[in-house]
Design a protein around this motif. Structure first.
Motif, PDB file in Angstrom:
ATOM      1  N   LEU A 289       0.818  -1.215   0.000  1.00 50.27           N
ATOM      2  CA  LEU A 289       0.000   0.000   0.000  1.00 50.27           C
ATOM      3  C   LEU A 289       0.852   1.266   0.000  1.00 50.27           C
ATOM      4  O   LEU A 289       0.520   2.244  -0.672  1.00 50.27           O
ATOM      5  N   THR A 290       1.924   1.268   0.757  1.00 50.82           N
ATOM      6  CA  THR A 290       2.747   2.479   0.891  1.00 50.82           C
ATOM      7  C   THR A 290       4.008   2.465   0.030  1.00 50.82           C
ATOM      8  O   THR A 290       4.747   3.456   0.019  1.00 50.82           O
ATOM      9  N   HIS A 291       4.246   1.384  -0.692  1.00 52.62           N
ATOM     10  CA  HIS A 291       5.519   1.225  -1.390  1.00 52.62           C
ATOM     11  C   HIS A 291       5.578   1.988  -2.711  1.00 52.62           C
ATOM     12  O   HIS A 291       6.633   2.504  -3.084  1.00 52.62           O
ATOM     13  N   ILE A 292       4.448   2.063  -3.404  1.00 52.78           N
ATOM     14  CA  ILE A 292       4.453   2.530  -4.794  1.00 52.78           C
ATOM     15  C   ILE A 292       4.924   3.977  -4.919  1.00 52.78           C
ATOM     16  O   ILE A 292       5.795   4.299  -5.726  1.00 52.78           O
ATOM     17  N   ASN A 293       4.380   4.866  -4.113  1.00 51.72           N
ATOM     18  CA  ASN A 293       4.675   6.294  -4.298  1.00 51.72           C
ATOM     19  C   ASN A 293       5.509   6.877  -3.161  1.00 51.72           C
ATOM     20  O   ASN A 293       5.512   8.084  -2.943  1.00 51.72           O
ATOM     21  N   SER A 294       6.243   6.014  -2.462  1.00 49.32           N
ATOM     22  CA  SER A 294       7.026   6.498  -1.324  1.00 49.32           C
ATOM     23  C   SER A 294       8.222   7.338  -1.751  1.00 49.32           C
ATOM     24  O   SER A 294       8.727   8.148  -0.965  1.00 49.32           O
TER      25      SER A 294
ATOM     26  N   SER B  99      10.605   5.832  -8.894  1.00 45.21           N
ATOM     27  CA  SER B  99       9.189   5.536  -9.118  1.00 45.21           C
ATOM     28  C   SER B  99       9.005   4.179  -9.785  1.00 45.21           C
ATOM     29  O   SER B  99       8.100   3.413  -9.422  1.00 45.21           O
ATOM     30  N   LEU B 100       9.861   3.867 -10.765  1.00 46.55           N
ATOM     31  CA  LEU B 100       9.762   2.572 -11.425  1.00 46.55           C
ATOM     32  C   LEU B 100      10.087   1.446 -10.455  1.00 46.55           C
ATOM     33  O   LEU B 100       9.432   0.391 -10.458  1.00 46.55           O
ATOM     34  N   TYR B 101      11.087   1.674  -9.599  1.00 45.28           N
ATOM     35  CA  TYR B 101      11.410   0.670  -8.581  1.00 45.28           C
ATOM     36  C   TYR B 101      10.226   0.459  -7.649  1.00 45.28           C
ATOM     37  O   TYR B 101       9.898  -0.674  -7.283  1.00 45.28           O
ATOM     38  N   GLY B 102       9.568   1.549  -7.259  1.00 43.98           N
ATOM     39  CA  GLY B 102       8.448   1.443  -6.337  1.00 43.98           C
ATOM     40  C   GLY B 102       7.337   0.571  -6.881  1.00 43.98           C
ATOM     41  O   GLY B 102       6.838  -0.325  -6.190  1.00 43.98           O
ATOM     42  N   ILE B 103       6.938   0.792  -8.151  1.00 43.18           N
ATOM     43  CA  ILE B 103       5.808   0.047  -8.684  1.00 43.18           C
ATOM     44  C   ILE B 103       6.184  -1.393  -9.026  1.00 43.18           C
ATOM     45  O   ILE B 103       5.419  -2.332  -8.762  1.00 43.18           O
ATOM     46  N   THR B 104       7.377  -1.614  -9.596  1.00 42.91           N
ATOM     47  CA  THR B 104       7.764  -2.993  -9.937  1.00 42.91           C
ATOM     48  C   THR B 104       8.056  -3.810  -8.684  1.00 42.91           C
ATOM     49  O   THR B 104       7.707  -4.996  -8.619  1.00 42.91           O
ATOM     50  N   ASN B 105       8.645  -3.185  -7.689  1.00 41.15           N
ATOM     51  CA  ASN B 105       8.933  -3.919  -6.454  1.00 41.15           C
ATOM     52  C   ASN B 105       7.657  -4.168  -5.647  1.00 41.15           C
ATOM     53  O   ASN B 105       7.557  -5.161  -4.920  1.00 41.15           O
ATOM     54  N   ALA B 106       6.679  -3.267  -5.783  1.00 40.77           N
ATOM     55  CA  ALA B 106       5.385  -3.505  -5.139  1.00 40.77           C
ATOM     56  C   ALA B 106       4.720  -4.747  -5.737  1.00 40.77           C
ATOM     57  O   ALA B 106       4.185  -5.595  -5.012  1.00 40.77           O
ATOM     58  N   ILE B 107       4.763  -4.848  -7.066  1.00 44.15           N
ATOM     59  CA  ILE B 107       4.224  -6.049  -7.718  1.00 44.15           C
ATOM     60  C   ILE B 107       5.032  -7.272  -7.318  1.00 44.15           C
ATOM     61  O   ILE B 107       4.490  -8.364  -7.087  1.00 44.15           O
TER      62      ILE B 107
END
Length: 539
Positions: free
Chosen positions: A128-133, A439-447
């Protein structure tokens, strides 16, 4: 008449020479950026101690006789479809009688599916908090955000035993909020590194950050096992008390030793500050305007490259999180390792992946420096070794059955293969989107973190009827192999070339800033001496 170099101030060549001298000979004391990297690694170590301690502790918390439906006094030497109660790896140290005696019976009647929900709850909050941190760290400050993360997760860890005695739902709620508090840490560390770590040192810094997490796991597994057996407050509660207090103590070091940027540091040397200004290659105006840059979320979300990387990270996450969250249960319920041996084997698995990450990262950097392979080909080769190698080991585990020596060997090899990520999907995020890597790390690592709650629930439901069933665990390993193969195939379509959406905005801004700097330089060397009869205006 032209101004001399002394009159004009330091030229670009003189700054380069000074910086080179500083880099090799002129460090005044221990560089402050190294302290930042060291404390980021320590913060990650602490993060992982809080994240993984429950994987071992839950073995001591759960009533083992309830799960088997038998009293420990009349337990059969072989579970249905399971292995005999003989630890062949340690046959020279133990016998079946001592194995039984070493088993503990916990206080909570949690079925495997319930245990899966407890173990997976952390990752619901984490995603929940990882994507846009990354952007959140830019807004409120990476140092402050990480401090909030350490404090919150430490306090919640201290409250976990109280929640466990109250209700399993309370434990799940605490783990969800703990995940939320820790989900901000990794992107915030990336943001802090952007302020402190030059590009020619960033690979080493990122490696130390990853290894810090695995060292935390290595420490936590045997420590948790020991405290469960010999700790205070009834054994397993002491795990949460010790780690929670440790987090609160570490928070003070973070608050007093870490600064948001080099210019804010009260005791940084002028030499190091000059070195960082040159090698970070970012002006004050660019730093001020970074917060104003909009992340092209739509272009990222529709990018095939992003989804291929995300699938590979999902596959990697499925395998590593399977071992992180369920390996202790497998060693306990199938191979019947004691809790102390269980912790030791888990620790050795993370020693293997830590050493592997360092070695494969070094090999990857060497290949890149020497240009032995094209970058895209090198990234694919490392990721293939990572996912296809791990898949091969997972497929072999069912074939060796109850042979403890062979199973442990395959587990160690699996972790070695996972270390090849250091040259695969981990650095390719920066390759694809240099200006939006956070930002790319946030969304790919969240997935890639979604398996954190899928794996425990999947394994839990599969093992509800018989936690020690070899057949059910074989399905777990077959599915893990299949997921790894799919991820490896998808990554073959990934290119390391920067994507248009990943570079355009910041490049334009850098170009404008450089133009302004060039104009300022020209003004400093202009000598308008028309009245003195000089026809040339520039030296």
């Amino acid at each position: 008449m032209c101004k001399s170099n002394d009159q004009m101030g330091p030229t670009k060549n003189s700054v380069d020479a000074i910086s080179e001298k500083i880099d090799t000979n002129g460090k005044a004391g221990f560089p402050k950026r190294y302290i930042v990297v060291l404390l980021c690694s320590l913060a990650t170590l602490l993060q992982y101690t809080i994240r993984v301690n429950l994987s071992v502790t839950i073995v001591a918390m759960v009533n083992d006789t309830y799960l088997s439906g038998q009293s420990s006094e009349f337990r059969k030497p072989v579970l249905e479809n399971g292995c005999p109660f003989e630890d062949t790896l340690y046959a020279n140290l133990t016998n079946s009688k001592s194995e039984k005696a070493s088993k503990t019976s916990g206080e909570f009647n949690w079925a495997p599916s319930t245990q899966g929900a407890v173990l997976g709850a952390f990752y619901y909050g984490y995603i929940l908090t990882h994507i846009n941190s990354g952007q959140l760290a830019e807004w409120i400050g990476a140092k402050r955000l990480i401090a909030i993360s350490i404090l919150t997760s430490s306090v919640l860890t201290l409250l976990t035993p109280i929640a466990a005695y109250f209700n399993v739902i309370a434990v799940i709620a605490i783990r969800v909020v703990t995940g939320m508090s820790q989900g901000v840490m990794s992107p915030a560390i990336y943001t802090l590194y952007a302020n402190w770590v030059p590009s020619n040192e960033r690979s080493t810094a990122l490696a130390s950050y990853l290894i810090g997490g695995y060292i935390g796991t290595i420490m936590t597994m045997p420590l948790s096992a020991y405290l469960c057996e010999h700790g205070f407050a009834g054994g397993w509660p002491s795990v949460f008390y010790v780690l929670g207090i440790l987090g609160c103590v570490c928070l003070f070091g973070w608050l007093f030793l870490v600064y948001e940027t080099p210019t804010e540091h009260s005791s940084i040397s002028e030499h190091e500050l000059l070195f960082l200004r040159k090698n970070l290659n970012i002006t004050a105006k660019q730093d001020k305007n970074k917060k104003k840059i909009k992340v092209p979320w739509v272009k990222i979300l529709v990018s095939p490259q992003m989804w291929l990387i995300a699938i590979a990270k999902f596959s990697y996450g499925w395998g590593t999180l399977l071992f992180m969250s369920k390996l202790p249960a497998y060693l306990e319920s199938v191979l019947h390792f004691s809790i102390e041996k269980n912790g030791f084997i888990n620790a050795m698995a993370y020693v293997a992946i830590s050493v592997s990450l360092f070695l494969f990262g070094s090999i990857s950097d060497f290949i890149d420096r020497k240009k032995l392979l094209k970058k895209s080909l090198a990234r694919r080769a490392f990721e293939s070794l990572n996912l296809f190698g791990a898949a091969g080991c997972a497929l072999l585990i069912p074939f060796v059955g109850c042979n403890s020596n062979a199973v442990v060997t395959l587990i160690m090899l699996t972790m070695v293969f996972y270390g090849a990520e250091a040259g695969g999907d981990n650095p390719i995020v920066v390759d694809v989107a240099p200006d939006y890597s956070g930002s790319l790390y946030g969304i790919t690592n969240a997935i890639g973190s979604i398996p954190g709650f899928l794996v425990p629930v999947f394994v839990g439901f599969l093992l509800d009827n018989n936690p020690g069933s070899i057949q059910s665990w074989n399905i777990v390993f077959y599915v893990s192999a299949a997921v790894s193969i799919v991820g490896g195939i998808c990554f073959l379509g990934v290119s390391a070339k920067p994507q248009p959406w990943g570079t355009v905005a910041l490049k334009a801004e850098k170009k404008a800033s450089n133009d302004e700097e060039n104009a300022e330089i020209k003004m400093t060397v202009t000598v308008p001496t028309v009245s003195e009869g000089v026809t040339s205006t520039n030296c």
